[in-house]
Design an enzyme around this catalytic site. Structure first.
Site, short mmCIF file in Angstrom:
data_model
loop_
_atom_site.label_atom_id
_atom_site.label_comp_id
_atom_site.label_asym_id
_atom_site.label_seq_id
_atom_site.Cartn_x
_atom_site.Cartn_y
_atom_site.Cartn_z
N ASP A 121 0.68 -1.27 0.10
CA ASP A 121 0.01 -0.08 -0.14
C ASP A 121 1.04 1.38 0.07
O ASP A 121 0.34 2.23 0.61
CB ASP A 121 -1.07 0.05 1.12
CG ASP A 121 -2.04 -0.90 0.97
OD1 ASP A 121 -2.72 -0.87 -0.32
OD2 ASP A 121 -2.37 -1.73 1.93
N ASP A 141 -7.02 -3.46 -5.56
CA ASP A 141 -6.67 -2.46 -5.18
C ASP A 141 -5.28 -1.81 -5.35
O ASP A 141 -4.88 -0.56 -5.52
CB ASP A 141 -6.85 -2.27 -3.41
CG ASP A 141 -7.68 -3.17 -3.03
OD1 ASP A 141 -8.10 -3.97 -3.64
OD2 ASP A 141 -8.09 -2.76 -1.80
N GLY A 172 -9.31 -16.72 -8.27
CA GLY A 172 -9.76 -15.55 -7.62
C GLY A 172 -10.65 -15.71 -6.39
O GLY A 172 -11.54 -16.79 -6.40
N THR A 189 -12.44 -13.70 -2.83
CA THR A 189 -12.59 -12.43 -2.25
C THR A 189 -11.98 -12.31 -0.84
O THR A 189 -11.94 -13.34 -0.25
CB THR A 189 -14.32 -12.15 -2.14
OG1 THR A 189 -14.54 -10.55 -2.00
CG2 THR A 189 -14.95 -12.66 -1.09
N ARG A 242 -16.12 -1.42 -3.72
CA ARG A 242 -14.97 -0.64 -3.84
C ARG A 242 -13.82 -1.24 -4.80
O ARG A 242 -13.31 -0.63 -5.52
CB ARG A 242 -14.44 -0.49 -2.21
CG ARG A 242 -13.38 0.68 -2.31
CD ARG A 242 -13.20 1.38 -0.92
NE ARG A 242 -12.66 0.35 0.08
CZ ARG A 242 -13.27 -0.15 0.97
NH1 ARG A 242 -14.68 -0.04 0.84
NH2 ARG A 242 -12.92 -0.77 1.78
N TRP A 287 -11.79 0.63 -7.52
CA TRP A 287 -10.40 0.75 -7.54
C TRP A 287 -10.25 0.40 -9.08
O TRP A 287 -9.21 0.82 -9.78
CB TRP A 287 -9.79 -0.28 -6.74
CG TRP A 287 -9.71 -0.12 -5.20
CD1 TRP A 287 -10.00 -0.95 -4.41
CD2 TRP A 287 -9.61 1.35 -4.53
NE1 TRP A 287 -9.94 -0.31 -3.03
CE2 TRP A 287 -9.75 1.02 -3.25
CE3 TRP A 287 -9.24 2.61 -5.12
CZ2 TRP A 287 -9.59 2.07 -2.40
CZ3 TRP A 287 -9.22 3.42 -4.17
CH2 TRP A 287 -9.41 3.57 -2.62
N SER A 326 -15.30 -3.15 5.84
CA SER A 326 -15.25 -4.80 5.43
C SER A 326 -16.60 -5.27 6.18
O SER A 326 -16.41 -5.41 7.47
CB SER A 326 -13.99 -5.38 5.92
OG SER A 326 -13.99 -6.73 5.65
#
Ligand code: GLY
Length: 395
Positions: A111, A171, A229, A231, A243, A247, A361
């Site tokens: 991040d 993100d 994939g 989540t 969200r 992104w 979340s």
């Protein structure tokens, strides 16, 4: 993959709409009142990622992915009002960002863009502050240590190489511009080279055929091949976390601005169209796009603010005659109008943030139906973009 652009299902929903400048000025005025109220608490400290009963607690700059947003809010306040006090507080934060990257406090994460762009890159662009520049380059150096050549991706979370965390997340698209900026200011191509490979991998694995997005994607530790994939913050592995989809709208454009990469523009048009097709009546998404009017679920107003910023960036590069452009322009006004009418904290005197009804979340039961600090940041950026279409990006 690069998905085809989904047809907009309900074009009337995005018909012409007037969002007068006076209303945006009103929104700015209300935001500035709250920022002024918050400054004494958040001069030596930073707002927590999300509020409790619409009040942010104060925390140190040593953990999480979000302390840069408050400093970024101050830069927007400074640029839009010209008042030096916002600049002084924002510059006061810079040594804490230096210390954080120097001592590697809470940096087991990708991040670095979220943390260092709205704070330090903005400080450098607006004031030439050298400590800010140095800190942001150190953050870029740290970010590339998380790159795995085998899978050609930057690992999102946890210790690098940990099989439990051998994945990227959508993100990441907002962290990539830090690498392009680092190449620009240092002249060293290594950051850009990694940025481009990681971008391609992210688009390849995160975008589904229908233009929805996976939140996270695992890779095989031995071969580097994409695995599956999954989540983390969405309702299910196959749904579109609101969200994450936002992104996926704004993020590709933050590669496009550096590379004029047509792939990024195609992805933007597709992910944005998907998002607009799943908005409820008031134009502000539920926390996952599988939910709609009548579902007893919380919203994520932050995803609306992020989407507006992405659409406003993308329409700059779209052909005037592209019918999708008109829909995107109207969508920015309609989402923003709803945020201003229905999601402000102005009637909550104790609140020290800007936008209510965001969700950090839901599966993690964290910051559900509360404010979150990135929602506030992107709301300020959206006001700034609308009042000054020539605003020069921090990203
Ligand atoms: N980047 C983390 C989130 O959007 O919650």
């Amino acid at each position: 993959m690069i998905p085809a652009i989904p047809e907009i299902i309900n074009k009337e929903k995005y018909g012409d709409f007037d969002l007068p400048r006076e209303k945006l000025e009103y929104a700015l005025n209300e935001a500035i009142k709250k920022i002024d109220f918050a400054i004494p608490t958040f001069t030596d400290k930073f707002p927590e990622h999300s509020s409790v009963n619409n009040v942010y607690e104060a925390v140190d700059n040593d953990a999480g992915w979000n302390t840069g947003f408050w400093t970024g809010i101050l830069w927007h306040a400074y640029e839009m009002t010209g008042n030096e006090k916002y600049k002084e507080v924002a510059l006061h934060h810079i040594p804490s960002f230096y210390e954080r990257i120097d001592k590697k406090l809470g940096t087991d994460t990708h991040d670095m863009g979220f943390l260092y762009i709205p704070s330090c890159v903005a400080a450098y662009k607006l004031t030439g502050n050298e400590l800010a520049k140095k800190s942001a380059i150190m953050a870029a150096d740290h970010l590339i240590t998380r790159y795995h050549e085998k899978g050609k991706f930057i690992q999102a979370w946890g210790k690098t190489g940990d099989p439990e965390d051998y994945r990227l997340i959508v993100d990441c698209l907002l962290n990539i511009p830090l690498l392009h900026w680092a190449t620009e200011v240092t002249g060293d191509p290594k950051y850009r080279e990694i940025a481009l490979k990681h971008f391609d991998t992210t688009i390849e694995v995160c975008c589904r055929e229908d233009a929805s997005t996976y939140h996270t994607y695992f890779f095989d530790l031995e071969t580097g091949a994409p695995k599956k994939g999954v989540t983390a913050q969405g309702a299910s592995d196959d749904s579109a976390w609101a969200r994450g989809q936002a992104w996926g709208i704004y993020g590709p454009l933050l590669t496009y601005i550096y590379e004029k990469n047509e792939k990024a523009m195609s992805v933007f048009k597709a992910t944005a169209s998907y998002y607009l097709n799943y908005l409820p009546k008031d134009y502000v998404a539920y926390w996952d796009l599988i939910f709609t009017d009548g579902d007893n679920e919380p919203r994520d107003s932050s995803s609306g603010a992020i989407c507006v910023c992405g659409l406003l960036e993308g329409i700059k590069y779209m052909d005037e005659n592209d019918p999708l452009r008109k829909i995107f322009v109207n969508a920015t006004k309609r989402i923003m109008n709803s945020l201003i009418d229905n999601y402000l904290t102005k009637d909550i005197p104790e609140s020290n943030g800007l936008l209510v009804r965001a969700t950090y979340s839901k599966p993690g039961d964290t910051g559900v139906d509360e404010m979150n600090i990135w929602g506030d940041y992107f709301y300020m950026e959206a006001i700034h973009r609308m009042l000054d279409p020539d605003w020069k990006l921090y990203w």
